[in-house]
Scaffold this motif. Structure first.
Motif, PDB file in Angstrom:
ATOM      1  N   VAL B  36       1.016  -1.197   0.138  1.00 39.07           N
ATOM      2  CA  VAL B  36      -0.089  -0.026  -0.059  1.00 39.07           C
ATOM      3  C   VAL B  36       0.704   1.218   0.074  1.00 39.07           C
ATOM      4  CG1 VAL B  36      -1.711   1.253   1.177  1.00 39.07           C
ATOM      5  CG2 VAL B  36      -1.760  -1.408   1.289  1.00 39.07           C
ATOM      6  N   ARG B  37       0.456   2.216  -0.934  1.00 44.07           N
ATOM      7  CA  ARG B  37       1.355   3.445  -0.783  1.00 44.07           C
ATOM      8  C   ARG B  37       0.206   4.485  -0.622  1.00 44.07           C
ATOM      9  NH1 ARG B  37       6.353   3.270  -0.534  1.00 44.07           N
ATOM     10  NH2 ARG B  37       7.155   4.722  -1.858  1.00 44.07           N
ATOM     11  N   MET B  38       0.595   5.403   0.404  1.00 43.01           N
ATOM     12  CA  MET B  38      -0.225   6.607   0.896  1.00 43.01           C
ATOM     13  C   MET B  38       0.266   7.844   0.353  1.00 43.01           C
ATOM     14  SD  MET B  38      -2.741   7.415   3.050  1.00 43.01           S
ATOM     15  CE  MET B  38      -3.331   8.785   3.907  1.00 43.01           C
ATOM     16  N   GLY B  39      -0.548   8.612  -0.522  1.00 42.15           N
ATOM     17  CA  GLY B  39      -0.505  10.039  -0.888  1.00 42.15           C
ATOM     18  C   GLY B  39      -1.435  11.074  -0.552  1.00 42.15           C
ATOM     19  N   LYS B  40      -1.196  12.056  -1.458  1.00 42.20           N
ATOM     20  CA  LYS B  40      -2.360  13.067  -1.134  1.00 42.20           C
ATOM     21  C   LYS B  40      -2.988  13.355  -2.510  1.00 42.20           C
ATOM     22  CE  LYS B  40       1.135  15.284   0.955  1.00 42.20           C
ATOM     23  NZ  LYS B  40       2.199  16.430   1.352  1.00 42.20           N
ATOM     24  N   TYR B  41      -4.103  13.799  -2.395  1.00 41.04           N
ATOM     25  CA  TYR B  41      -5.170  13.935  -3.451  1.00 41.04           C
ATOM     26  C   TYR B  41      -5.568  15.625  -3.090  1.00 41.04           C
ATOM     27  CZ  TYR B  41      -9.060  13.993  -6.366  1.00 41.04           C
ATOM     28  OH  TYR B  41      -9.992  14.257  -7.439  1.00 41.04           O
ATOM     29  N   ILE B  42      -5.203  16.395  -4.164  1.00 38.48           N
ATOM     30  CA  ILE B  42      -5.839  17.501  -3.895  1.00 38.48           C
ATOM     31  C   ILE B  42      -6.387  18.160  -5.040  1.00 38.48           C
ATOM     32  CG2 ILE B  42      -4.858  20.254  -3.805  1.00 38.48           C
ATOM     33  CD1 ILE B  42      -2.375  19.019  -2.383  1.00 38.48           C
ATOM     34  N   GLU B  43      -7.522  18.865  -4.877  1.00 36.91           N
ATOM     35  CA  GLU B  43      -8.470  19.553  -5.950  1.00 36.91           C
ATOM     36  C   GLU B  43      -8.286  20.941  -5.899  1.00 36.91           C
ATOM     37  OE1 GLU B  43     -12.001  16.143  -6.751  1.00 36.91           O
ATOM     38  OE2 GLU B  43     -12.530  17.796  -5.734  1.00 36.91           O
ATOM     39  N   LEU B  44      -8.192  21.817  -7.029  1.00 37.88           N
ATOM     40  CA  LEU B  44      -8.390  23.116  -6.652  1.00 37.88           C
ATOM     41  C   LEU B  44      -8.956  23.581  -8.029  1.00 37.88           C
ATOM     42  CD1 LEU B  44      -5.470  24.267  -8.396  1.00 37.88           C
ATOM     43  CD2 LEU B  44      -4.354  23.473  -6.269  1.00 37.88           C
ATOM     44  N   GLU B  45      -9.248  24.973  -7.713  1.00 33.93           N
ATOM     45  CA  GLU B  45      -9.640  25.599  -9.173  1.00 33.93           C
ATOM     46  C   GLU B  45      -8.557  26.759  -9.505  1.00 33.93           C
ATOM     47  OE1 GLU B  45     -12.393  25.874 -10.985  1.00 33.93           O
ATOM     48  OE2 GLU B  45     -13.597  24.242 -10.059  1.00 33.93           O
ATOM     49  N   VAL B  46      -8.201  26.902 -10.983  1.00 30.41           N
ATOM     50  CA  VAL B  46      -7.337  28.012 -11.162  1.00 30.41           C
ATOM     51  C   VAL B  46      -8.136  28.819 -12.380  1.00 30.41           C
ATOM     52  CG1 VAL B  46      -5.216  28.440 -11.922  1.00 30.41           C
ATOM     53  CG2 VAL B  46      -5.490  26.357 -10.731  1.00 30.41           C
ATOM     54  N   ALA B  47      -7.883  30.075 -12.326  1.00 28.92           N
ATOM     55  CA  ALA B  47      -8.618  30.764 -13.272  1.00 28.92           C
ATOM     56  C   ALA B  47      -7.239  31.269 -14.229  1.00 28.92           C
ATOM     57  CB  ALA B  47      -8.973  32.265 -12.710  1.00 28.92           C
ATOM     58  N   ALA B  48      -7.394  30.266 -15.512  1.00 32.23           N
ATOM     59  CA  ALA B  48      -6.336  30.466 -16.415  1.00 32.23           C
ATOM     60  C   ALA B  48      -6.828  30.673 -17.656  1.00 32.23           C
ATOM     61  CB  ALA B  48      -5.382  29.469 -16.289  1.00 32.23           C
ATOM     62  N   ALA B  49      -6.074  31.188 -18.602  1.00 36.65           N
ATOM     63  CA  ALA B  49      -6.676  31.424 -20.140  1.00 36.65           C
ATOM     64  C   ALA B  49      -6.856  30.376 -20.683  1.00 36.65           C
ATOM     65  CB  ALA B  49      -6.044  32.609 -20.624  1.00 36.65           C
ATOM     66  N   SER B  50      -5.728  29.512 -20.736  1.00 30.76           N
ATOM     67  CA  SER B  50      -5.871  27.993 -21.298  1.00 30.76           C
ATOM     68  C   SER B  50      -5.360  26.707 -20.403  1.00 30.76           C
ATOM     69  CB  SER B  50      -4.912  28.223 -22.594  1.00 30.76           C
ATOM     70  OG  SER B  50      -3.699  28.508 -22.081  1.00 30.76           O
ATOM     71  N   PRO B  51      -5.651  25.558 -20.692  1.00 26.81           N
ATOM     72  CA  PRO B  51      -5.038  24.708 -20.057  1.00 26.81           C
ATOM     73  C   PRO B  51      -3.492  24.559 -19.941  1.00 26.81           C
ATOM     74  CG  PRO B  51      -6.783  23.902 -21.709  1.00 26.81           C
ATOM     75  CD  PRO B  51      -6.598  25.433 -22.191  1.00 26.81           C
ATOM     76  N   ALA B  52      -2.927  25.353 -20.870  1.00 21.95           N
ATOM     77  CA  ALA B  52      -1.509  25.217 -21.063  1.00 21.95           C
ATOM     78  C   ALA B  52      -1.103  26.169 -19.907  1.00 21.95           C
ATOM     79  CB  ALA B  52      -0.878  25.581 -22.335  1.00 21.95           C
ATOM     80  N   GLN B  53      -1.609  27.093 -19.878  1.00 19.75           N
ATOM     81  CA  GLN B  53      -1.330  28.257 -18.752  1.00 19.75           C
ATOM     82  C   GLN B  53      -1.594  27.477 -17.426  1.00 19.75           C
ATOM     83  OE1 GLN B  53      -3.405  32.121 -18.909  1.00 19.75           O
ATOM     84  NE2 GLN B  53      -2.716  32.432 -17.186  1.00 19.75           N
ATOM     85  N   ALA B  54      -2.770  27.169 -17.248  1.00 21.27           N
ATOM     86  CA  ALA B  54      -3.095  26.471 -16.011  1.00 21.27           C
ATOM     87  C   ALA B  54      -2.143  25.329 -15.565  1.00 21.27           C
ATOM     88  CB  ALA B  54      -4.434  25.830 -16.129  1.00 21.27           C
ATOM     89  N   SER B  55      -1.645  24.418 -16.530  1.00 20.07           N
ATOM     90  CA  SER B  55      -0.630  23.496 -16.222  1.00 20.07           C
ATOM     91  C   SER B  55       0.703  24.131 -15.809  1.00 20.07           C
ATOM     92  CB  SER B  55      -0.420  22.666 -17.379  1.00 20.07           C
ATOM     93  OG  SER B  55      -1.229  21.905 -17.770  1.00 20.07           O
ATOM     94  N   ALA B  56       1.161  25.169 -16.401  1.00 23.72           N
ATOM     95  CA  ALA B  56       2.315  25.733 -15.876  1.00 23.72           C
ATOM     96  C   ALA B  56       2.212  26.510 -14.586  1.00 23.72           C
ATOM     97  CB  ALA B  56       2.769  26.927 -16.799  1.00 23.72           C
ATOM     98  N   GLU B  57       1.040  26.759 -14.133  1.00 28.23           N
ATOM     99  CA  GLU B  57       0.899  27.528 -12.945  1.00 28.23           C
ATOM    100  C   GLU B  57       0.726  26.213 -11.996  1.00 28.23           C
ATOM    101  OE1 GLU B  57      -1.229  30.904 -13.027  1.00 28.23           O
ATOM    102  OE2 GLU B  57      -1.764  30.989 -11.006  1.00 28.23           O
ATOM    103  N   VAL B  58       0.279  25.441 -12.025  1.00 29.40           N
ATOM    104  CA  VAL B  58      -0.064  24.368 -11.298  1.00 29.40           C
ATOM    105  C   VAL B  58       1.328  23.610 -11.068  1.00 29.40           C
ATOM    106  CG1 VAL B  58      -0.927  21.934 -10.694  1.00 29.40           C
ATOM    107  CG2 VAL B  58      -2.422  23.731 -11.670  1.00 29.40           C
TER     108      VAL B  58
END
Lengths: 81, 81
Positions: B36-58
Protein backbone atom coordinates in the motif's frame (compact mmCIF):
# COMPACT_ATOMS: atom_id res chain seq x y z
CA UNK A 1 -4.71 -6.05 -9.32
CA UNK A 2 -3.69 -2.45 -8.79
CA UNK A 3 -6.29 -0.22 -7.17
CA UNK A 4 -6.32 3.57 -6.79
CA UNK A 5 -8.48 4.99 -4.03
CA UNK A 6 -9.40 8.67 -3.75
CA UNK A 7 -10.78 9.97 -0.47
CA UNK A 8 -12.14 13.50 -0.28
CA UNK A 9 -13.91 15.54 2.37
CA UNK A 10 -17.66 15.51 1.80
CA UNK A 11 -19.24 18.60 0.34
CA UNK A 12 -20.19 20.91 3.20
CA UNK A 13 -17.62 19.48 5.59
CA UNK A 14 -15.03 21.99 6.71
CA UNK A 15 -11.64 21.25 5.13
CA UNK A 16 -9.01 23.09 7.18
CA UNK A 17 -6.07 21.60 5.25
CA UNK A 18 -7.56 22.77 1.97
CA UNK A 19 -8.14 26.25 3.40
CA UNK A 20 -4.57 26.39 4.66
CA UNK A 21 -3.19 25.36 1.26
CA UNK A 22 -5.35 27.96 -0.46
CA UNK A 23 -4.12 30.70 1.89
CA UNK A 24 -0.50 29.60 1.45
CA UNK A 25 -0.80 29.56 -2.34
CA UNK A 26 -2.24 33.08 -2.28
CA UNK A 27 0.53 34.30 0.00
CA UNK A 28 3.03 32.89 -2.54
CA UNK A 29 1.44 35.04 -5.23
CA UNK A 30 -0.90 32.52 -6.85
CA UNK A 31 -3.80 34.94 -6.77
CA UNK A 32 -5.97 33.22 -9.36
CA UNK A 33 -6.37 30.06 -7.31
CA UNK A 34 -9.88 29.23 -6.11
CA UNK A 35 -11.21 26.75 -3.55
CA UNK A 36 -8.81 23.92 -2.65
CA UNK A 37 -9.94 20.55 -1.30
CA UNK A 38 -7.40 18.25 0.29
CA UNK A 39 -7.91 14.51 0.31
CA UNK A 40 -6.03 11.25 0.37
CA UNK A 41 -4.78 9.06 -2.42
CA UNK A 42 -4.02 5.41 -1.76
CA UNK A 43 -2.52 2.90 -4.18
CA UNK A 44 -2.70 -0.74 -3.29
CA UNK A 45 -2.44 -4.22 -4.72
CA UNK A 46 -5.20 -6.79 -4.25
CA UNK A 47 -4.98 -10.40 -5.29
CA UNK A 48 -8.45 -11.12 -6.68
CA UNK A 49 -9.89 -13.44 -9.29
CA UNK A 50 -11.73 -10.68 -11.15
CA UNK A 51 -12.10 -6.90 -11.17
CA UNK A 52 -15.60 -7.32 -9.74
CA UNK A 53 -14.25 -9.29 -6.80
CA UNK A 54 -11.49 -6.73 -6.26
CA UNK A 55 -14.08 -3.92 -6.32
CA UNK A 56 -16.21 -5.62 -3.71
CA UNK A 57 -13.21 -6.11 -1.47
CA UNK A 58 -11.92 -2.56 -1.86
CA UNK A 59 -15.39 -1.22 -1.10
CA UNK A 60 -15.31 -3.11 2.19
CA UNK A 61 -11.80 -1.79 2.93
CA UNK A 62 -13.01 1.76 2.36
CA UNK A 63 -16.07 1.33 4.55
CA UNK A 64 -14.18 -0.38 7.36
CA UNK A 65 -10.86 1.43 7.44
CA UNK A 66 -9.77 3.73 4.66
CA UNK A 67 -12.52 6.35 4.70
CA UNK A 68 -14.50 7.92 7.49
CA UNK A 69 -17.81 7.87 5.66
CA UNK A 70 -19.41 10.36 8.02
CA UNK A 71 -17.17 13.14 6.72
CA UNK A 72 -15.45 11.65 3.67
CA UNK A 73 -16.43 10.34 0.26
CA UNK A 74 -14.44 7.73 -1.54
CA UNK A 75 -14.12 6.43 -5.06
CA UNK A 76 -11.70 3.98 -6.58
CA UNK A 77 -10.47 2.51 -9.84
CA UNK A 78 -9.46 -1.09 -10.32
CA UNK A 79 -6.81 -1.53 -13.00
CA UNK A 80 -7.25 -4.88 -14.64
CA UNK A 81 -3.64 -5.79 -15.35
CA UNK B 1 -10.30 25.34 -14.52
CA UNK B 2 -10.50 22.37 -12.21
CA UNK B 3 -7.20 20.64 -11.45
CA UNK B 4 -6.55 17.33 -9.72
CA UNK B 5 -3.13 16.84 -8.17
CA UNK B 6 -1.78 13.47 -7.01
CA UNK B 7 1.22 13.38 -4.72
CA UNK B 8 2.87 10.08 -3.91
CA UNK B 9 5.98 9.05 -2.01
CA UNK B 10 8.87 8.43 -4.39
CA UNK B 11 9.81 4.86 -5.14
CA UNK B 12 12.34 3.76 -2.54
CA UNK B 13 11.23 6.27 0.07
CA UNK B 14 9.87 4.69 3.23
CA UNK B 15 6.10 5.14 3.47
CA UNK B 16 5.13 4.55 7.10
CA UNK B 17 1.48 5.49 6.56
CA UNK B 18 1.18 2.98 3.74
CA UNK B 19 2.81 0.30 5.87
CA UNK B 20 0.43 1.04 8.74
CA UNK B 21 -2.60 0.82 6.45
CA UNK B 22 -1.37 -2.47 5.01
CA UNK B 23 -0.89 -3.92 8.51
CA UNK B 24 -4.32 -2.69 9.61
CA UNK B 25 -6.03 -4.15 6.54
CA UNK B 26 -4.37 -7.50 7.20
CA UNK B 27 -5.42 -7.44 10.84
CA UNK B 28 -9.00 -6.82 9.65
CA UNK B 29 -8.81 -10.00 7.60
CA UNK B 30 -7.94 -8.60 4.17
CA UNK B 31 -5.17 -11.10 3.67
CA UNK B 32 -4.86 -10.76 -0.09
CA UNK B 33 -3.80 -7.14 0.06
CA UNK B 34 -0.30 -6.31 -1.15
CA UNK B 35 1.88 -3.23 -0.85
CA UNK B 36 0.00 0.00 0.00
CA UNK B 37 1.28 3.48 -0.85
CA UNK B 38 -0.33 6.49 0.78
CA UNK B 39 -0.30 9.86 -0.88
CA UNK B 40 -2.23 13.09 -1.13
CA UNK B 41 -4.98 14.15 -3.46
CA UNK B 42 -5.69 17.83 -3.97
CA UNK B 43 -8.51 19.37 -6.02
CA UNK B 44 -8.30 23.02 -6.84
CA UNK B 45 -9.65 25.69 -9.13
CA UNK B 46 -7.36 27.92 -11.18
CA UNK B 47 -8.50 30.85 -13.25
CA UNK B 48 -6.35 30.57 -16.38
CA UNK B 49 -6.73 31.54 -20.01
CA UNK B 50 -5.80 28.10 -21.34
CA UNK B 51 -5.08 24.58 -20.08
CA UNK B 52 -1.41 25.12 -20.95
CA UNK B 53 -1.28 28.22 -18.76
CA UNK B 54 -3.05 26.37 -15.94
CA UNK B 55 -0.56 23.49 -16.24
CA UNK B 56 2.40 25.82 -16.00
CA UNK B 57 0.93 27.46 -12.93
CA UNK B 58 0.05 24.20 -11.19
CA UNK B 59 3.54 22.87 -11.89
CA UNK B 60 4.96 25.90 -10.06
CA UNK B 61 2.51 25.35 -7.18
CA UNK B 62 3.65 21.74 -6.87
CA UNK B 63 7.33 22.65 -6.93
CA UNK B 64 6.98 25.52 -4.46
CA UNK B 65 4.40 24.25 -1.99
CA UNK B 66 2.30 21.18 -2.66
CA UNK B 67 4.93 18.50 -3.06
CA UNK B 68 8.24 17.92 -1.33
CA UNK B 69 10.11 16.90 -4.46
CA UNK B 70 12.96 15.35 -2.51
CA UNK B 71 10.70 12.57 -1.29
CA UNK B 72 7.49 12.94 -3.31
CA UNK B 73 6.42 12.70 -6.92
CA UNK B 74 3.50 14.64 -8.29
CA UNK B 75 1.28 14.49 -11.32
CA UNK B 76 -1.83 16.42 -12.17
CA UNK B 77 -4.72 16.64 -14.59
CA UNK B 78 -6.24 19.88 -15.84
CA UNK B 79 -9.92 19.55 -16.69
CA UNK B 80 -10.76 21.93 -19.49
CA UNK B 81 -14.31 22.94 -18.54
Amino acid sequence: MRVKVYITPRRGVLDPQGRAIEASLKSLGFNDVGPVRMGKYIELEVAAASPAQASAEVRRMCEQLLANTVIEDYRFEVEDA
